[in-house]
Enzyme design. Structure first.
Site, PDB file in Angstrom:
ATOM      1  N   SER A  44      -2.272   0.928   0.026  1.00 49.45           N
ATOM      2  CA  SER A  44      -0.683   1.245  -0.244  1.00 49.45           C
ATOM      3  C   SER A  44       0.129   1.129   0.684  1.00 49.45           C
ATOM      4  CB  SER A  44      -0.736   2.949  -0.813  1.00 49.45           C
ATOM      5  OG  SER A  44      -1.350   3.747   0.041  1.00 49.45           O
ATOM      6  N   HIS A 250       3.599   8.314   2.430  1.00 49.77           N
ATOM      7  CA  HIS A 250       3.837   6.955   2.467  1.00 49.77           C
ATOM      8  C   HIS A 250       5.419   6.516   3.085  1.00 49.77           C
ATOM      9  CE1 HIS A 250       0.361   7.011  -0.193  1.00 49.77           C
ATOM     10  NE2 HIS A 250       0.124   5.881  -0.012  1.00 49.77           N
TER      11      HIS A 250
END
Length: 268
Positions: A44, A250
Site C-alpha cells: 500500500s 499511511h
C-alpha cells in the site's frame, strides 16, 4: 580596457559553456529516463493507499494517481510503465501476482514490501486499542518475526525479480517513522510511540540488509518524513482515520509527493 574586454569575453564563453553543458546534462538525463521500462511493485505504500485519487479499475489494490510511481512516471514519461503494487500485499503476493510485467527489457523496478508480513496493521490496532503492555508485547512479536522469517521471504521476492528482470536497477524503499516524539498529542503514550518508531527502524534495517545482499539500492524515507510524522503538526501520515480506517498510518498525498517521490527520484 582591452584586457577587461578580453576577460569579460572569456567569462562570457565560460558561462555559455557551463549553461550549454548543464542544459545538455538535463536533456541527457531526461532522455535517459524516457528510455526506461519501469515497473512499480509492492504494498500500500507504493499503491498509494491514503493519498486519494484511486483508479477504480484497481479495485482493492487502491492504486492512486498520487502515488510516487505514477508521479515519477508522469514527470519522466518512461518508454513503458507497469503499476502492479497492491494494498495489503505481502511478499508472497508479489511473487504470485505482481511480477508479470517484468522481463529482460525492464530497466527500473521500485518496491516497498515487508510491513504486512511483519504484521504492521495488527501491531497498530493492538497498540491503539489495547494496553501499553499488550502493545509492547505485540511489537516484540513482530521484531521476532523480522529476525526469523522475514529475511527468507524478502530473499524469495528479490531473487524472483532478478530472475525475471536480470538487467533492472531495483530500488527497495523503506517505511517512515510514524510519530513525532516529545510532543503533546492525544492517543498513544510516549512509550508506545517510541516503541513503534523503533520497530519501524528495526524493519527498515532488516529490509536494507537483504536488499544489499542482492545488490539492490535501499532508499530510506525516514529523513524525508522527519518533521512530518503524526503529532508533528505538519503530518504526512494519517493517524487513525475512522471514516477510512484502511488509510490509517499511511502517507497522505503530501507524503507521497514530498516524501516518497524525491527519495525514489534521487536513486534513479
Amino acid at each position: 580596457m582591452k584586457l577587461f574586454r578580453i576577460a569579460a569575453f572569456s567569462s562570457s564563453l565560460l558561462l555559455g559553456a557551463v549553461l550549454a553543458l548543464t542544459g545538455a546534462g538535463q536533456a541527457q538525463a531526461s532522455d535517459s529516463a524516457a528510455a526506461l521500462d519501469y515497473v512499480a511493485l509492492g504494498d500500500s505504500y507504493s499503491s498509494g493507499l491514503g493519498a486519494g485519487g484511486y483508479d477504480g479499475a484497481s479495485g482493492d489494490c487502491m492504486r492512486s494517481s498520487k502515488a510516487y510511481p505514477r508521479l515519477w512516471a508522469a514527470a519522466h514519461t518512461p518508454s513503458s510503465f507497469a503499476f502492479t503494487a497492491c494494498s495489503g500485499a505481502r511478499t508472497g503476493d508479489v511473487t504470485a501476482g505482481q511480477l508479470a510485467p517484468l522481463s529482460s527489457a525492464t530497466d527500473l523496478v521500485s518496491i516497498t514490501i515487508g510491513g504486512n508480513d511483519a504484521g504492521f496493521a495488527d501491531v497498530m490496532i493492538t497498540c491503539f486499542f489495547d494496553s501499553g503492555s499488550s502493545c509492547i508485547s505485540r511489537i516484540n512479536q513482530a521484531r521476532s518475526y523480522v529476525d526469523s522469517t522475514l529475511p527468507g521471504n524478502l530473499d524469495s521476492v528479490y531473487s524472483a525479480i532478478r530472475t525475471k528482470a536480470p538487467s533492472a536497477r531495483v530500488v527497495v524503499i523503506g517505511y517512515p517513522r510514524f510519530y513525532k516524539l516529545g510532543q503533546s498529542c492525544t492517543g498513544l503514550s510516549e512509550n508506545a510511540r517510541s516503541a513503534i518508531n523503533g520497530a519501524a527502524d528495526y524493519l527498515n534495517t532488516a529490509i536494507a540488509r537483504r536488499a544489499a545482499h542482492h545488490g539492490y539500492d535501499f532508499a530510506d524515507v525516514v529523513p524525508a518524513f522527519t518533521g512530518h510524522e503524526i503529532c508533528s503538526g505538519s503530518d504526512w501520515l494519517h493517524s487513525v482515520n475512522w471514516s477510512n480506517i484502511e488509510a490509517s498510518y499511511h502517507p497522505t498525498a503530501s507524503g507521497q509527493s514530498g516524501g516518497y517521490l524525491p527519495v525514489f527520484s534521487a536513486q534513479v
